[in-house]
Design a protein around this motif. Structure first.
Motif, PDB file in Angstrom:
ATOM      1  N   GLU A  77      20.398 -75.522  -4.864  1.00 48.84           N
ATOM      2  CA  GLU A  77      20.118 -75.098  -3.609  1.00 48.84           C
ATOM      3  C   GLU A  77      20.526 -76.403  -2.658  1.00 48.84           C
ATOM      4  N   ALA A  78      20.384 -77.804  -3.063  1.00 46.69           N
ATOM      5  CA  ALA A  78      20.737 -78.715  -2.369  1.00 46.69           C
ATOM      6  C   ALA A  78      22.188 -78.874  -2.061  1.00 46.69           C
ATOM      7  N   GLN A  79      23.099 -78.363  -3.137  1.00 52.23           N
ATOM      8  CA  GLN A  79      24.475 -78.475  -3.174  1.00 52.23           C
ATOM      9  C   GLN A  79      25.012 -77.186  -2.285  1.00 52.23           C
ATOM     10  N   GLN A  80      24.425 -76.113  -2.212  1.00 49.88           N
ATOM     11  CA  GLN A  80      24.643 -75.082  -1.450  1.00 49.88           C
ATOM     12  C   GLN A  80      24.509 -75.509   0.054  1.00 49.88           C
ATOM     13  N   ASN A  81      23.200 -76.107   0.513  1.00 45.53           N
ATOM     14  CA  ASN A  81      23.035 -76.491   1.845  1.00 45.53           C
ATOM     15  C   ASN A  81      23.944 -77.461   2.392  1.00 45.53           C
ATOM     16  N   LEU A  82      24.443 -78.477   1.361  1.00 46.62           N
ATOM     17  CA  LEU A  82      25.518 -79.283   1.782  1.00 46.62           C
ATOM     18  C   LEU A  82      26.640 -78.722   2.005  1.00 46.62           C
ATOM     19  N   LEU A  83      27.247 -77.743   1.224  1.00 49.04           N
ATOM     20  CA  LEU A  83      28.505 -77.095   1.859  1.00 49.04           C
ATOM     21  C   LEU A  83      28.350 -76.335   3.180  1.00 49.04           C
ATOM     22  N   LEU A  84      27.018 -75.774   3.287  1.00 48.38           N
ATOM     23  CA  LEU A  84      26.958 -75.027   4.511  1.00 48.38           C
ATOM     24  C   LEU A  84      27.077 -76.132   5.854  1.00 48.38           C
ATOM     25  N   VAL A  85      26.549 -77.130   5.560  1.00 52.66           N
ATOM     26  CA  VAL A  85      26.431 -78.182   6.695  1.00 52.66           C
ATOM     27  C   VAL A  85      28.007 -78.728   6.798  1.00 52.66           C
ATOM     28  N   ARG A  86      28.483 -79.026   5.626  1.00 55.21           N
ATOM     29  CA  ARG A  86      30.023 -79.721   5.625  1.00 55.21           C
ATOM     30  C   ARG A  86      30.864 -78.549   6.457  1.00 55.21           C
ATOM     31  N   GLY A  87      30.497 -77.111   5.958  1.00 51.56           N
ATOM     32  CA  GLY A  87      31.500 -76.012   6.673  1.00 51.56           C
ATOM     33  C   GLY A  87      31.290 -76.292   8.333  1.00 51.56           C
ATOM     34  N   ALA A  88      29.783 -76.246   8.771  1.00 47.66           N
ATOM     35  CA  ALA A  88      29.630 -76.235  10.212  1.00 47.66           C
ATOM     36  C   ALA A  88      29.921 -77.185  10.972  1.00 47.66           C
ATOM     37  N   ILE A  89      30.027 -78.596  10.278  1.00 46.46           N
ATOM     38  CA  ILE A  89      30.773 -79.613  10.769  1.00 46.46           C
ATOM     39  C   ILE A  89      32.349 -79.254  10.984  1.00 46.46           C
TER      40      ILE A  89
END
Length: 59
Positions: free
Chosen positions: A3-15
């Motif tokens: 889940e933490a890795q998925q959240n990181l990908l989502l944040v990086r995508g938003a940035i």
């Protein structure tokens, strides 16, 4: 992927989707936060979590 890795990908995508100037601002702020962690180790991590929790509580 956890889940933490998925959240990181989502944040990086938003940035990544931000305008260039905003993205560069986020990247600069992240560098500064990493410097705080490098300087203060676990206490720096705790300080970042504290500030993030304060920001979340404001909403």
């Amino acid at each position: 992927m956890n889940e933490a890795q998925q959240n990181l990908l989502l944040v990086r995508g938003a940035i990544y989707a931000l305008p260039d100037a905003d993205r560069k601002g986020v990247e600069l702020a992240a560098v500064k936060l990493r410097e705080v962690v490098a300087l203060h180790n676990d206490l720096g991590k705790m300080a970042i979590v504290l500030v993030a929790s304060e920001l979340a509580a404001e909403e």
